[in-house]
Design a protein around this motif. Structure first.
Motif, PDB file in Angstrom:
ATOM      1  N   UNK A 220      -6.278   5.117  10.609  1.00  0.00           N
ATOM      2  CA  UNK A 220      -5.232   5.138  11.623  1.00  0.00           C
ATOM      3  C   UNK A 220      -4.128   4.150  11.313  1.00  0.00           C
ATOM      4  N   UNK A 221      -4.503   2.948  10.832  1.00  0.00           N
ATOM      5  CA  UNK A 221      -3.487   1.969  10.443  1.00  0.00           C
ATOM      6  C   UNK A 221      -2.577   2.517   9.354  1.00  0.00           C
ATOM      7  N   UNK A 222      -3.156   3.319   8.457  1.00  0.00           N
ATOM      8  CA  UNK A 222      -2.371   3.866   7.347  1.00  0.00           C
ATOM      9  C   UNK A 222      -1.247   4.780   7.823  1.00  0.00           C
ATOM     10  N   UNK A 223      -1.391   5.355   9.017  1.00  0.00           N
ATOM     11  CA  UNK A 223      -0.374   6.263   9.557  1.00  0.00           C
ATOM     12  C   UNK A 223       0.028   5.819  10.952  1.00  0.00           C
ATOM     13  N   UNK A 224       0.069   4.494  11.179  1.00  0.00           N
ATOM     14  CA  UNK A 224       0.270   3.949  12.519  1.00  0.00           C
ATOM     15  C   UNK A 224       1.549   4.441  13.174  1.00  0.00           C
ATOM     16  N   UNK A 225       2.642   4.486  12.421  1.00  0.00           N
ATOM     17  CA  UNK A 225       3.909   4.914  13.009  1.00  0.00           C
ATOM     18  C   UNK A 225       3.848   6.366  13.472  1.00  0.00           C
TER      19      UNK A 225
ATOM     20  N   UNK B 233       3.918   1.415  19.589  1.00  0.00           N
ATOM     21  CA  UNK B 233       4.117   1.429  18.144  1.00  0.00           C
ATOM     22  C   UNK B 233       3.594   0.147  17.500  1.00  0.00           C
ATOM     23  N   UNK B 234       3.963  -0.999  18.068  1.00  0.00           N
ATOM     24  CA  UNK B 234       3.575  -2.275  17.465  1.00  0.00           C
ATOM     25  C   UNK B 234       2.087  -2.547  17.652  1.00  0.00           C
TER      26      UNK B 234
END
Length: 373
Positions: free
Chosen positions: A356-361, A299-300
């Protein structure tokens, strides 16, 4: 400068007490090389009280000596003066993080902040002139009715001041907060997801073009030297000790097998009362196994622009992420959410793209770690 009110003096004294109590049970022999004053309003503590806490850390904990620990301080713009900055610099503060949130008076009133837009600008200019190694500005986007043009003006104002670091957070409405109560009664709502995504991508593209590339979902720096040394510890499971109300700590006996995380009492009165009674103010703890640690690392890691070192993930947590998620990885690569890259040493990395960063979780939740219980 703030006068040392009885409440502030008592709070600082309780922190000093907690340092000595926590030191007795801290198992990691490695010296602490960062100290972070934050998570509240530490700039409202008089410098002499901050010095008392630092002195207690030097007395009871093992702090790095060569070089000395990198000290961070969060400050409210209304607390920033040339005199205060000089005092903080004298304490060894090297990164000053300013909770600006916005340069718009209207937005600041909505957020319930005490400073104005002009005060925010003046605070940044004063901090930059004081000689800190890094000055960081916190900004918030996604406010009710915020337009693309308004947010771009905020970013342009921040960039014009040339701070070495920027943090841009999306407004999130939590239950049992002022915004949460307003949302519950229909007086407040978050921006639609499409609008949030637009502002998120604008933030990353605008700041990258201006010379502040992202190194994490919400953090941007003018170079590696200005990236947060402290926050990285949370992202890679380096042990850390938290002190004060609601503070979290992590102790790692063997990162490939287990760790212990604990957190303090959330309310200041209960935290103070337990310390006054000679007790450590721990509210609860949890034991994290390899599966838990692997899930957190995934996740991180997907929240950083560096991504995940797949060989390191396998060595530390026993999972071959690509082999266990071959079809998912192929689909996400095709969708432009992630990339699989090799570094100069031939090590493979799973790297999120901007989308991808925008929906990372959500990306992390889709992966199967295939770890034993």
């Amino acid at each position: 400068m703030h006068a040392a009110s009885p409440a502030r003096r008592r709070f600082a004294s309780r922190l000093v007490s907690e340092v000595s109590l926590a030191a007795c049970g801290w198992p990691d022999p490695r010296p602490f090389d960062t100290v972070y004053f934050g998570g509240g309003t530490p700039s409202q503590l008089p410098p002499e009280d901050l010095a008392r806490v630092l002195d207690a850390c030097r007395t009871h904990l093992t702090l790095a000596t060569t070089p000395a620990p990198w000290v961070f301080l969060e400050a409210n713009p209304e607390d920033v003066t040339a005199e205060a900055c000089a005092a903080w610099r004298g304490l060894g503060v090297r990164t000053l993080s300013l909770g600006v949130q916005s340069f718009s008076d209207e937005a600041l009133r909505f957020l319930g902040r005490r400073h104005t837009g002009p005060q925010a600008r003046a605070a940044v200019e004063t901090a930059l002139a004081a000689g800190f190694d890094t000055v960081s500005i916190d900004l918030m986007f996604g406010l009710r009715g915020q337009t693309v043009a308004e947010w771009q003006r905020e970013l342009a104002t921040a960039v014009s001041l040339e701070p070495p670091h920027l943090s841009c957070y999306q407004l999130t409405i939590h239950p049992r907060t002022r915004f949460g109560v307003q949302a519950k009664h229909g007086r407040l709502s978050e921006l639609p997801e499409d609008d949030q995504a637009t502002l998120f991508e604008l933030t990353h593209r605008f700041l990258a073009d201006a010379g502040w590339p992202a190194y994490e979902v919400s953090n941007f720096a003018r170079g590696p030297a200005h990236q947060s040394r402290h926050n990285r510890k949370y992202w890679d499971h380096t042990p850390y000790l938290g002190l004060g109300p609601s503070a979290h700590s992590l102790s790692v006996s063997d990162v490939s097998s287990s760790a212990c995380r604990w957190w303090n009492e959330r309310g200041t009165p209960r935290w103070e009362n337990r310390l006054a009674a000679g007790e450590r103010p721990i509210e609860a703890e949890e034991i994290l196994g390899a599966k838990d640690l692997g899930a957190e690392a995934l996740l991180l890691g997907l929240r950083t622009t560096a991504g995940i070192d797949l060989e390191s993930l396998r060595a530390r947590y026993g999972v071959d992420l690509l082999a266990a998620n071959e079809a998912l990885v192929a689909r996400l690569v095709e969708e432009g959410r992630i990339e699989v890259r090799a570094d100069a040493e031939g090590r493979r990395w799973l790297v999120p793209t901007l989308s991808g960063l925008a929906v990372a979780d959500g990306l992390a939740a889709a992966f199967d770690l295939s770890l034993p219980n």
